[in-house]
Structures are given as C-alpha cells and as structure tokens.
Design an enzyme around this catalytic site. Structure first.
Site, PDB file in Angstrom:
ATOM      1  N   GLU A 120       0.808  -1.142  -0.039  1.00 37.39           N
ATOM      2  CA  GLU A 120       0.198  -0.057  -0.134  1.00 37.39           C
ATOM      3  C   GLU A 120       0.903   1.306   0.169  1.00 37.39           C
ATOM      4  O   GLU A 120       0.747   2.154  -0.731  1.00 37.39           O
ATOM      5  CB  GLU A 120      -0.950   0.185   1.216  1.00 37.39           C
ATOM      6  CG  GLU A 120      -1.874   1.391   1.307  1.00 37.39           C
ATOM      7  CD  GLU A 120      -2.693   1.397   0.249  1.00 37.39           C
ATOM      8  OE1 GLU A 120      -3.741   0.530  -0.051  1.00 37.39           O
ATOM      9  OE2 GLU A 120      -2.572   2.677  -0.361  1.00 37.39           O
TER      10      GLU A 120
ATOM     11  N   ASP B 130       1.278   4.390  -2.958  1.00 35.51           N
ATOM     12  CA  ASP B 130       0.719   5.609  -2.589  1.00 35.51           C
ATOM     13  C   ASP B 130       1.997   6.475  -2.962  1.00 35.51           C
ATOM     14  O   ASP B 130       1.928   7.486  -3.438  1.00 35.51           O
ATOM     15  CB  ASP B 130       0.271   5.754  -1.088  1.00 35.51           C
ATOM     16  CG  ASP B 130      -0.653   4.945  -0.794  1.00 35.51           C
ATOM     17  OD1 ASP B 130      -1.546   4.328  -1.737  1.00 35.51           O
ATOM     18  OD2 ASP B 130      -1.251   4.757   0.560  1.00 35.51           O
TER      19      ASP B 130
ATOM     20  N   SER C 167      -7.488   3.294  -3.328  1.00 38.94           N
ATOM     21  CA  SER C 167      -6.122   3.714  -2.887  1.00 38.94           C
ATOM     22  C   SER C 167      -5.170   4.269  -3.922  1.00 38.94           C
ATOM     23  O   SER C 167      -4.289   5.035  -3.696  1.00 38.94           O
ATOM     24  CB  SER C 167      -5.359   2.265  -2.330  1.00 38.94           C
ATOM     25  OG  SER C 167      -5.526   2.045  -1.121  1.00 38.94           O
TER      26      SER C 167
ATOM     27  N   ASP D 212     -17.074  14.427 -16.806  1.00 39.49           N
ATOM     28  CA  ASP D 212     -18.229  13.662 -15.940  1.00 39.49           C
ATOM     29  C   ASP D 212     -18.454  12.283 -16.035  1.00 39.49           C
ATOM     30  O   ASP D 212     -18.574  12.038 -17.385  1.00 39.49           O
ATOM     31  CB  ASP D 212     -19.579  14.608 -15.961  1.00 39.49           C
ATOM     32  CG  ASP D 212     -20.836  13.972 -15.382  1.00 39.49           C
ATOM     33  OD1 ASP D 212     -20.627  13.344 -14.559  1.00 39.49           O
ATOM     34  OD2 ASP D 212     -22.039  14.742 -15.711  1.00 39.49           O
ATOM     35  N   ILE D 213     -18.510  11.364 -15.242  1.00 39.02           N
ATOM     36  CA  ILE D 213     -18.490  10.036 -15.229  1.00 39.02           C
ATOM     37  C   ILE D 213     -19.995   9.731 -15.201  1.00 39.02           C
ATOM     38  O   ILE D 213     -20.640   9.781 -14.205  1.00 39.02           O
ATOM     39  CB  ILE D 213     -17.905   9.177 -14.564  1.00 39.02           C
ATOM     40  CG1 ILE D 213     -16.177   9.818 -14.411  1.00 39.02           C
ATOM     41  CG2 ILE D 213     -17.791   7.662 -14.619  1.00 39.02           C
ATOM     42  CD1 ILE D 213     -15.546   9.760 -15.593  1.00 39.02           C
TER      43      ILE D 213
ATOM     44  N   GLY E 225     -23.764  14.559 -13.842  1.00 47.28           N
ATOM     45  CA  GLY E 225     -23.749  15.408 -12.681  1.00 47.28           C
ATOM     46  C   GLY E 225     -23.133  14.680 -11.516  1.00 47.28           C
ATOM     47  O   GLY E 225     -22.663  13.497 -11.632  1.00 47.28           O
TER      48      GLY E 225
ATOM     49  N   ASP F 244     -22.679  12.279  -8.383  1.00 43.17           N
ATOM     50  CA  ASP F 244     -23.197  10.988  -8.212  1.00 43.17           C
ATOM     51  C   ASP F 244     -22.213  10.368  -7.222  1.00 43.17           C
ATOM     52  O   ASP F 244     -21.208  10.578  -7.162  1.00 43.17           O
ATOM     53  CB  ASP F 244     -23.496  10.035  -9.389  1.00 43.17           C
ATOM     54  CG  ASP F 244     -22.120   9.847  -9.990  1.00 43.17           C
ATOM     55  OD1 ASP F 244     -21.459   8.997  -9.430  1.00 43.17           O
ATOM     56  OD2 ASP F 244     -21.999  10.404 -11.353  1.00 43.17           O
TER      57      ASP F 244
END
Ligand code: NAG
Ligand code: NAG
Ligand code: NAG
Ligand code: NAG
Ligand code: NAG
Ligand code: NAG
Length: 566
Positions: free
Chosen positions: A277, A281, A479, A522-523, A545, A547
C-alpha cells in the site's frame, strides 16, 4: 456470545442511577469482527485521551467556508497556525471544569496536543468504570495480536457536559483497511509494461495522457505532498527507484522522498517489510506530481487503533509551522465503527487543517455502497454503509473509475451518504439533482440528509507498481485514485505559487462551484454494488452530474488549472 447484553444493561443502569451522569455515547454491540472476552481486570491501568471542547468551533467552520468559497472577500486567505489555535483551544472555563473534575478524582491530566484540545489521564479500569458509568471489556479481532479494552457505553459527569467531546478509547472500535481491492499479478523484473486488452495497466504516463497532467517538473519550494501510512506499511526507497526507472525514465533516477515516523510508525526498509500500500501511494505521488517533494508519514504500529492514529496525525500536523499543501490517505473504516462523537472530532481536525490551506484527500473505500461489507452474504442487504473519514465534509473523498472509452465508475468505488454529517451547503444542489435521477423503485436504504461522497474520482484498476523485492505488481483500489488526484492538486499548487497566488487549500466549495465544472470529465456510467455483488443487487449508479459513485467526475489538470488561475 461470551457476555450477556442483559448483564451489561443492568450494570449500566446501576452505575448511571448512582450519580449525576449523562449518557455520552453507546453502541448496542461491537462492530462485526470484534469479540468480547469478558470484563477488563479492575486493576488494569487505562490511559484515556479526552477531547476538550474548542472555544469556537462554529467560528472556525464559518471562517473555513468563507476562505474556501469563490467570491468571498477573503477567498484563499488561509489562516496562520496561531489563528487556527485561537478557535480550537479550549476556553479557560472548559479547562477549569476539567481540572476541577480531575483533581476531585485524584487524576493528573497531561496536555497532549499543540492546540491544548486533548489531554490524557491514566487510571485503573475500576475507577474509569465508576466515573464514566462504563463497563470496560476485552475484545479480540482477527487482525490484532492483542485484545483491546473498550466499553459499549460511556457517560459524562454532568459538570463535564459541553466541556468534553470525546473520551478514547471507549466506544470507538476502528481498524483501518488499506484500500486495495485486489493485487492482481506479481512478476519479477525486468518486464515491459503490459497493455494487452485484458491486462491494461496504469502507469504515470498513462495518467498524464488521460488527465492532461504535465511531465515538466514543479519548481515551487513551498509545496509538498504528505502521504500517510498506517498498520505497519512502509514505503520503500529502492522500490521507488526501480519504479521510476521503469515508468518515468525522464525523471532523475535519484528522485526520492522523506520518511517520518510518529508513535512507532514503521519506516523500515527491506523486502520483508509490509509495503504494498505504501509503495503504491508513494510511487503515484512521486511519479505523477513530477518534482513536488513527497514525505511519507508512518503513524502507529501494526496493532493499529485507527481513530488514535488519525488523531495522532492531525495533532502532529497541528504542531507544524509549515504544512504540506496536500495530504493523501488511502485507508478507511466504516463510519459506524468510529461512533458519532469520535468521527466529529476527527473531522474537525480536517476542518482546522483545511483552514490553514491544506488539501486533505482520502480514498473513498473499496466496498461499493456497502462500506467494508464486501462479502457475498451482504449482496442482498440493501442497507448501505458509509465509510469514514470520507463522509467528513471538510475533506475531499476520491472514488474509482476504470476504462478509457469512456471512463466508467468501478464496481467497488465506495460512495453514499453519511449518518453523522449533514450535507454541507456547497453540495446541496448537486445532491438534490442526483436524488431527482433515482428510480422510484430504488431499494437501497441510506440517509437522504447526509453528506454525499465521493467528491471526485480517478482510475482505480491495475496500477503498475514495484514492490517487495523489485517485483512488478498490478494493484487496484481507490487507494490508487487518491494519490492520483493529490498529485494533480499539488501540481496546480505549484503553478499558483509560482505566480504568487495562494494554494488551493480546502477544495470542496471551489470544486462544486459552477465555474469549476469544465475541470472534470463527468462520469455517467457504472455503479457500485461492490466487488463481489452484481446487478440487481441494489447500488448507486453514476449519472449526469454529481453521483455517489464518481462524485463530480475525474479531474483534468489543464482545465482545473485554468479555473484555479481565474
Ligand atoms: C517559502 O516559505 C517561507 C516561509 O514561510 C518564506 O519565507 C519564503 O519566502 C517562501 N518561498 C517562496 C518562494 O514562496
Ligand atoms: C540527484 O542527482 C543530481 C545529479 O547527479 C544531483 O545534482 C542532485 O543533488 C541529486 N539529488 C539528490 C536528492 O540526491
Ligand atoms: C445490513 O447492513 C446493515 C449495515 O451494515 C446492518 O446494520 C444490518 O444488520 C444488516 N442486516 C442484515 C440482515 O444483515
Ligand atoms: C441521518 O443523518 C443525519 C445527519 O444528516 C443524522 O442527524 C441522523 O441521525 C441520521 N439518521 C440515521 C437514521 O442515522
Ligand atoms: C532492487 O534493485 C536495486 C538496484 O537495482 C538493488 O540495489 C536492491 O537491493 C533491490 N532490492 C531488493 C529488495 O531486491
Ligand atoms: C432490490 O434488492 C434486491 C436484493 O438486493 C434485488 O434482488 C432486487 O432486484 C432489487 N429490486 C429493485 C427494484 O432494484
């Protein structure tokens, strides 16, 4: 069940009726995974940290909203460390009330935070049970090597009501989950980056192309990213070197990062150290935010108490004269595991950091609408579970996407609505537009008045990383999304600083403002039932928009920069 609820109830009633105590926080049972082993020994010594009420948290909240909202006369005039302290430090009345209580009970409080809002006291379990009407028990959890001491109920002597916000550890049971949905493949170097159709792997250059991120190095000296690490994950210097050679040969091969440890945080180096992890990062901040200094801050040891670790993180930052401009964290737990008073106190810590001009970024989680409950047996449970810290309205929560044509919300992207924090004003119109799109037969159960999350999203699937002995892996999870967004924000800060403008700081009111709309893709496809659940399992859908799967969408560096400079 080793321990009866009736017994707990009876002893609670006895304790509360004996003196003037006011119930402060209670849970009916420990969160899933924690098992009671019975009462804690009466003579066991407990060190409790006690949050004293800030003298003016409402004033700080108003100030934060003002300095972070476009159009305010003080927009981006971030507060100094002293200004923040003037709001956060407890009043002399509060300090006096606590000190009288402590001396009446033979306790010696020690101040443990730079703003004076946390003190600690050490006392035996028997006394803690008595003065806080608690029933401390020992609880085990499969991820912990030692049992922990917690109580399902805690009360405050009436003279402390309004002066004490949290006592910890009492009712918060938190264990941080690093948000990696899956570690797909692990093969030794050397290996070319595989971009086969079923094996698309993200690299920094792929993110640069997708989000229009420049590869030219940042130059501002007063800009940096803090990457936090918990539960023993330690970012590896040599693995970063290998990663840059593989994916960013244009960057200086000696580009590195700083390591800081607090409260036993692991920063050890070596192939046997827990690291995936942390490597993910660090590799996607150093490797994407070209030239921006990165610090890896490791907090607490393996046997983590996430609430304490998050508090230790903010207390550490509260004492720094110069803050990193961006902090990114890829760990979370269910909001309910913290309990309301603890979640609110931790969240107010992000309020204070945001007011000083730090952008606080968290991954939203990898259990879709169901929080940590990413288990096949949960797929028919339509009561959604929000994650924390994502639900805190003073930070920016990042969900996940996959694919390129178009990008769609990834199934595990956590999102939903808080049960503790009401929807902030900056978000209310985005949320009502979303509710208007919900089908009338939508059967997910969630809190319609709560803060909605995530705020933004970014790619979350199959990020190439180098880990654990120079091996390439493909890692997935929100992550990966959080450091990606953190890097974009840091690169915008670099441009702002280089023309003498203030950094972006607390982002959300600006992100949700209509003038920033062009800054995102926008997805509008995808939903978040979780990794193991499939349609028709209830879940949220990505729509036009905002969500609760992908937030406002995925960031476009060039467009966001233009909006930031305007
Ligand atoms: C960086 O910050 C320090 C301390 O606040 C300040 O003295 C210095 O002028 C800053 N440098 C730049 C280039 O802004
Ligand atoms: C990296 O290498 C360059 C050129 O060899 C050198 O000037 C620079 O000081 C090095 N940077 C670090 C952080 O070691
Ligand atoms: C469904 O999930 C909620 C939230 O996690 C939990 O409180 C509830 O007990 C679950 N219900 C069932 C039937 O498992
Ligand atoms: C819903 O959220 C609000 C905060 O917006 C909170 O006050 C309320 O208690 C929550 N309801 C439930 C059932 O959790
Ligand atoms: C990884 O490779 C570097 C240089 O190629 C080497 O110095 C280092 O020991 C290797 N690390 C591990 C854990 O194998
Ligand atoms: C409601 O939830 C159940 C269980 O997850 C699912 O099987 C069903 O199709 C859902 N119904 C609707 C209308 O979404």
């Amino acid at each position: 069940m080793a321990f009866s609820a009736l017994l707990r109830f009876l002893s609670l009633v006895a304790a509360v009726s004996a003196r003037d105590l006011v119930l402060h926080e209670r849970r009916s049972m420990p969160p899933a995974g924690f098992l009671s082993q019975g009462f804690a020994p009466a003579s066991e010594m407990l060190t409790l940290r006690v949050a004293l009420a800030p003298n003016n948290v409402a004033g700080l909240q108003d100030k934060l909203m003002s300095v972070s909202s476009p159009g305010s006369s003080d927009f981006r005039q971030w507060l100094s460390i002293e200004e923040v302290k003037s709001y956060v430090q407890p009043s002399s009345e509060t300090v006096g009330a606590f000190n009288s209580f402590a001396s009446a009970n033979g306790l010696k409080p020690t101040i443990i935070s730079p703003n004076g809002d946390w003190v600690s006291i050490t006392l035996p379990v028997s006394q803690a049970n008595d003065i806080f009407a608690a029933n401390f028990e020992k609880f085990t959890h499969k991820s912990l090597t030692q049992p922990i001491t917690r109580t399902l109920s805690v009360s405050l002597p009436s003279e402390l009501v309004g002066h004490v916000e949290v006592i910890h550890p009492t009712t918060a049971f938190t264990w941080p989950t690093p948000r990696r949905a899956a570690s797909i493949a692990s093969v030794p170097l050397p290996r070319a980056v595989n971009v086969g159709i079923n094996d698309v792997r993200i690299t920094p250059s792929c993110l640069q192309d997708l989000y229009n991120i420049p590869a030219t190095p940042a130059t501002s000296p007063n800009n940096s990213i803090l990457v936090t690490g918990y539960i023993g994950f330690s970012a590896q210097l040599d693995q970063l070197g290998q990663f840059l050679q593989l994916t960013r040969p244009d960057m200086p091969a000696n580009t590195s990062f700083s390591l800081v440890s607090i409260n036993g945080g692991v920063i050890d180096q070596g192939p046997d150290v827990l690291q995936t992890e942390a490597n993910l990062d660090v590799q996607y901040t150093v490797g994407v935010a070209t030239g921006v200094p990165v610090t890896f801050l490791s907090v607490g040891g393996l046997d983590a108490d996430f609430a304490s670790d998050l508090l230790d993180t903010t207390n550490y930052l509260d004492g720094l004269e110069i803050l990193p401009t961006v902090m990114t964290t890829s760990y979370d737990d269910d909001e309910s595991a913290f309990g309301e008073s603890m979640a609110k106190k931790i969240c107010n810590g992000y309020m204070a950091l945001g007011a000083r001009g730090m952008s606080v970024i968290f991954s939203s989680g990898d259990g879709g609408a169901r929080g940590q409950h990413d288990d096949i047996s949960e797929c028919t449970n339509n009561t959604f579970t929000p994650t924390f810290p994502s639900t805190c309205p003073y930070l920016t929560a990042i969900g996940g996407t996959e694919g390129f044509g178009p990008e769609v919300g990834v199934d595990f992207s956590s999102g939903g609505f808080s049960n503790y924090f009401p929807a902030p004003a900056y978000q209310s119109s985005a949320i009502s537009s979303f509710f208007a799109t919900l089908p009338t037969n939508f059967n997910g159960t969630f809190n319609r008045t709560g803060r909605g999350f995530p705020d933004l999203a970014a790619q979350a699937l199959l990020f190439t990383i180098i880990s654990s002995g120079n091996k390439t892996e493909a890692d997935s999870g929100t992550s990966a999304s959080a450091p990606t967004v953190a890097s974009i924000i840091a690169l915008i800060n670099d441009k702002l600083l280089s023309v003498g403008k203030p950094v972006l700081g607390f982002l959300n009111p600006w992100l949700y403002a209509s003038a920033t709309k062009e800054g995102f893709t926008d997805i509008t496809e995808g939903s978040n039932p979780g990794l193991v659940c499939f349609a028709p399992s209830a879940a949220f859908d990505a729509v036009d928009g905002w969500d609760p799967v992908t937030g406002l969408g995925t960031p476009l560096f060039d467009k966001l920069l233009a909006a930031a400079m305007a």
